[in-house]
Design a protein around this motif. Structure first.
Motif, mmCIF file in Angstrom:
data_model
loop_
_atom_site.group_PDB
_atom_site.id
_atom_site.type_symbol
_atom_site.label_atom_id
_atom_site.label_comp_id
_atom_site.label_asym_id
_atom_site.label_seq_id
_atom_site.Cartn_x
_atom_site.Cartn_y
_atom_site.Cartn_z
ATOM 1 N N VAL A 1 -2.772 -1.532 -3.398
ATOM 2 C CA VAL A 1 -4.009 -0.774 -3.208
ATOM 3 C C VAL A 1 -3.616 0.590 -2.662
ATOM 4 N N HIS A 2 -4.369 1.622 -3.039
ATOM 5 C CA HIS A 2 -4.021 2.989 -2.635
ATOM 6 C C HIS A 2 -4.590 3.319 -1.263
ATOM 7 N N THR A 3 -3.844 3.008 -0.218
ATOM 8 C CA THR A 3 -4.166 3.508 1.125
ATOM 9 C C THR A 3 -2.878 4.033 1.730
ATOM 10 N N TYR A 4 -3.011 4.880 2.737
ATOM 11 C CA TYR A 4 -1.841 5.543 3.286
ATOM 12 C C TYR A 4 -1.166 4.751 4.397
ATOM 13 N N ASP A 5 -1.841 3.724 4.923
ATOM 14 C CA ASP A 5 -1.195 2.856 5.908
ATOM 15 C C ASP A 5 -1.737 1.438 5.742
ATOM 16 N N ALA A 6 -1.116 0.485 6.424
ATOM 17 C CA ALA A 6 -1.476 -0.930 6.260
ATOM 18 C C ALA A 6 -2.857 -1.236 6.841
ATOM 19 N N ASP B 1 -6.416 10.218 5.643
ATOM 20 C CA ASP B 1 -6.837 9.062 4.851
ATOM 21 C C ASP B 1 -7.656 8.089 5.698
ATOM 22 N N ALA B 2 -7.242 7.899 6.971
ATOM 23 C CA ALA B 2 -7.975 6.996 7.870
ATOM 24 C C ALA B 2 -9.394 7.507 8.107
ATOM 25 N N ILE B 3 -9.524 8.830 8.312
ATOM 26 C CA ILE B 3 -10.857 9.422 8.519
ATOM 27 C C ILE B 3 -11.717 9.211 7.280
ATOM 28 N N VAL C 1 1.843 -4.618 3.464
ATOM 29 C CA VAL C 1 3.018 -3.753 3.628
ATOM 30 C C VAL C 1 2.635 -2.354 3.180
ATOM 31 N N ALA C 2 2.732 -1.386 4.073
ATOM 32 C CA ALA C 2 2.537 0.017 3.686
ATOM 33 C C ALA C 2 3.911 0.664 3.634
ATOM 34 N N GLN C 3 4.118 1.531 2.680
ATOM 35 C CA GLN C 3 5.444 2.138 2.572
ATOM 36 C C GLN C 3 5.368 3.584 2.109
ATOM 37 N N CYS D 1 0.833 -1.216 0.000
ATOM 38 C CA CYS D 1 0.000 0.000 0.000
ATOM 39 C C CYS D 1 0.859 1.254 0.000
ATOM 40 N N GLY D 2 0.259 2.314 -0.487
ATOM 41 C CA GLY D 2 0.922 3.612 -0.474
ATOM 42 C C GLY D 2 0.413 4.461 -1.617
ATOM 43 N N PRO D 3 0.609 5.773 -1.552
ATOM 44 C CA PRO D 3 0.166 6.654 -2.641
ATOM 45 C C PRO D 3 1.069 6.505 -3.865
ATOM 46 N N THR D 4 0.719 7.158 -4.946
ATOM 47 C CA THR D 4 1.545 7.155 -6.155
ATOM 48 C C THR D 4 2.937 7.687 -5.828
#
Length: 580
Positions: A410-415, A562-564, A440-442, A315-318
């Motif tokens: 997948v586009h999320t900011y954390d795992a 992003d979580a909100i 894995v979020a990075q 996971c992570g943004p572009t």
């Protein structure tokens, strides 16, 4: 300015001996070199010692250019030929006077020439010659070459009297030279992308370096359409199409390295803009150990990529390095015994023995369509470039459940947010719990330039963030930032460092997902991530002086927002399901 006899002054102040001066004068008589240069070359004096002495005697400041925030717009006021000839550069504007650095404050002729050209009062400062040359190379680089090429093309275009002549210009050496210079400058600057955008009476070239854009203005705007056409020709695009977006690619060799250039063109208001992404084919794929994961994170990651089935999500943004991580994982497990198929948009690097498929939505080849066919080709391992919709998610997760090892993004900011995002797409939570084994979020954070880093105090926002979220005494910690220097192109940072958050789906987390209990899922997931979260790692790097504290705070705000957003979408989705 007053003329001084450097040699006599050095002997008088007992900095050098009369014998040293005699030797230096003898060499000067034969070679014509400056006395100071001879003293340094003969190791009679170090450059820093000599320049400090001169600055002291002439009551001038001695400046370390590596730690000075040079104003680029001021440097550009002086023609490059003059700056290089006299090794003098204006670097700042102080009280309506230009601050000019020199490695020879005794050169009165140079002082007069520079003063006349700038047409303002100048105040001298002393700096080391190598630092001045480094700054010259940083400031001017390919800029003059690009402007000269643009000027040459503009002049030629004015002379063109027919369509045939205009077409000839597109194939001419100047336009090729201009495009090559633009690409070469971007490559030398370590840029990942080049943005070419039209303005009113100019066009701009912008480089994305370590995630941030910097720009250069080219005033020969009439050249811009020709440059766009040349790019279209190289990327095999339709040169007559000016309304619809177009994508293509071409390869070019820069400094003996093959660079793959991905081109995206979009229509603006009666004009077009281009973005070119640069991919260095000769760099190869990074080994897992080179990604920058901690030992514990790397150990968990390695264990999961050797599982026979299940899904590994990154996971992570572009621009966060997801593709690099996935390619490294594939390279590690790529053996003759394994059949690996990838579905990508686009295929960035070719991997030996791996069957790589390019998504082409225009002809109906989307992720879901290709995946259905891929499963009939007996793969052991499948890489799905990105999960964007329910269809793709459903096929990929079921493939992971039925004996395949599946990698995807997948586009999320954390795992922790990844399963929630999948549920928001419409994926049943029990399918996620049964299929996904590791998330894995990075992120890539800007690394502070080591040449110009200096200690700073946290501002009020940073202080409040630390006090409200961490039990550390920030007043005893030294934080740093880069002030900008020639080594980092005046940006204050150079390169990036990766941070990774590893979430292994254990029994408690899987059970909470199956029960649609997202409060307990979030609680258990946070326990599993513990002190290895992205925010914790970012703060640790800030404490170690690798990144700025503001970079860590910015990441924290991104993840919180992003979580909100993810939880709000999930709540709306659940309310909609209940009403139905």
């Amino acid at each position: 300015m007053k003329k001084i006899k450097l040699g006599d002054l050095l002997v008088e102040q007992k900095v050098i001996s009369p014998e040293d001066l005699s030797v230096a004068l003898s060499v000067q008589k034969q070679t014509g070199q400056r006395l100071g240069a001879i003293l340094i070359e003969k190791n009679i004096l170090s450059e820093e010692h000599l320049l400090s002495f001169l600055a002291d005697q002439l009551n001038l400041p001695f400046i370390d250019l590596k730690h000075y925030r040079v104003k680029k717009e001021i440097v550009g006021l002086l023609p490059e030929i003059l700056s290089r000839r006299y090794k003098m550069l204006p670097i700042d504007l102080l009280n309506d006077s230009y601050l000019v650095v020199t490695s020879d404050p005794t050169d009165i002729l140079a002082y007069d020439q520079i003063s006349a050209k700038l047409k303002k009062t100048i105040r001298l400062a002393v700096a080391q010659e190598n630092d001045i040359i480094d700054l010259l190379n940083t400031v001017y680089k390919k800029s003059v070459e690009i402007k000269n090429a643009a000027g040459e093309i503009e002049f030629t275009m004015r002379q063109a009297e027919s369509v045939a002549e205009y077409q000839e210009i597109l194939e001419s050496t100047p336009i090729k030279k201009l495009l090559y210079s633009i690409l070469e400058e971007a490559y030398l600057n370590r840029a990942s992308d080049i943005h070419l955008e039209p303005g009113d009476n100019f066009f701009r070239i912008r480089h994305r370096i370590d995630g941030i854009l910097s720009e250069q203005i080219i005033h020969q705007k009439t050249v811009f359409p020709s440059l766009i056409l040349r790019i279209k020709l190289m990327a095999n695009l339709d040169i007559s199409e000016h309304r619809l977006p177009q994508d293509g690619r071409f390869s070019i060799v820069i400094q003996e390295r093959e660079i793959d250039v991905r081109v995206a063109i979009i229509a603006l208001n009666n004009q077009e803009a281009v973005v070119m992404r640069l991919l260095d084919k000769t760099m190869g794929i990074l080994r897992l150990e080179s990604l920058g994961m901690s030992d514990s994170a790397l150990s968990i990651f390695k264990k999961h990529i050797y599982f026979p089935h299940g899904m590994v999500l990154v996971c992570g943004p572009t621009g966060s390095g997801k593709t690099t991580t996935l390619y490294s994982a594939l390279a590690a497990i790529n053996t003759p015994e394994k059949k690996i198929i990838t579905v990508e948009d686009p295929v960035e690097y070719l991997i030996p023995r791996v069957n790589q498929i390019q998504v082409q939505p225009k002809i109906g080849l989307d992720f879901a369509t290709i995946l259905r066919s891929v499963l009939r080709h007996d793969p052991d391992i499948i890489l799905v470039g990105e999960i964007r919709d329910l269809q793709t998610a459903d096929i990929a997760l079921k493939a992971a459940l039925t004996g395949h090892l599946v990698f995807s993004t997948v586009h999320t900011y954390d795992a922790i947010s990844a399963p929630i995002r999948l549920v928001d797409m419409g994926v049943p939570s029990y399918l996620i719990a049964s299929s996904v084994k590791l998330i894995v979020a990075q992120r890539l954070l800007k690394r502070i330039c080591e040449k110009c880093k200096k200690m700073v105090k946290p501002d009020l926002d940073e202080e409040n963030w630390i006090k409200n979220n961490f039990s550390i005494n920030y007043k005893e910690i030294r934080f740093y930032k880069g002030v900008g220097c020639s080594a980092c192109n005046m940006l204050g940072y150079k390169g990036r460092v990766g941070i990774y958050e590893i979430l292994s789906i254990n029994d408690k987390i899987a059970s909470a997902l199956r029960s649609n209990d997202f409060e307990f899922y979030t609680l258990y997931a946070r326990e599993a991530v513990a002190h290895q979260s992205l925010i914790e790692q970012a703060l640790r790097y800030a404490i170690e002086g690798v990144v700025t504290l503001s970079e860590a705070l910015h990441l924290s705000v991104e993840i919180d927002m992003d979580a909100i957003d993810t939880h709000e979408k999930l709540s709306l989705s659940r309310h909609k399901s209940e009403r139905q």
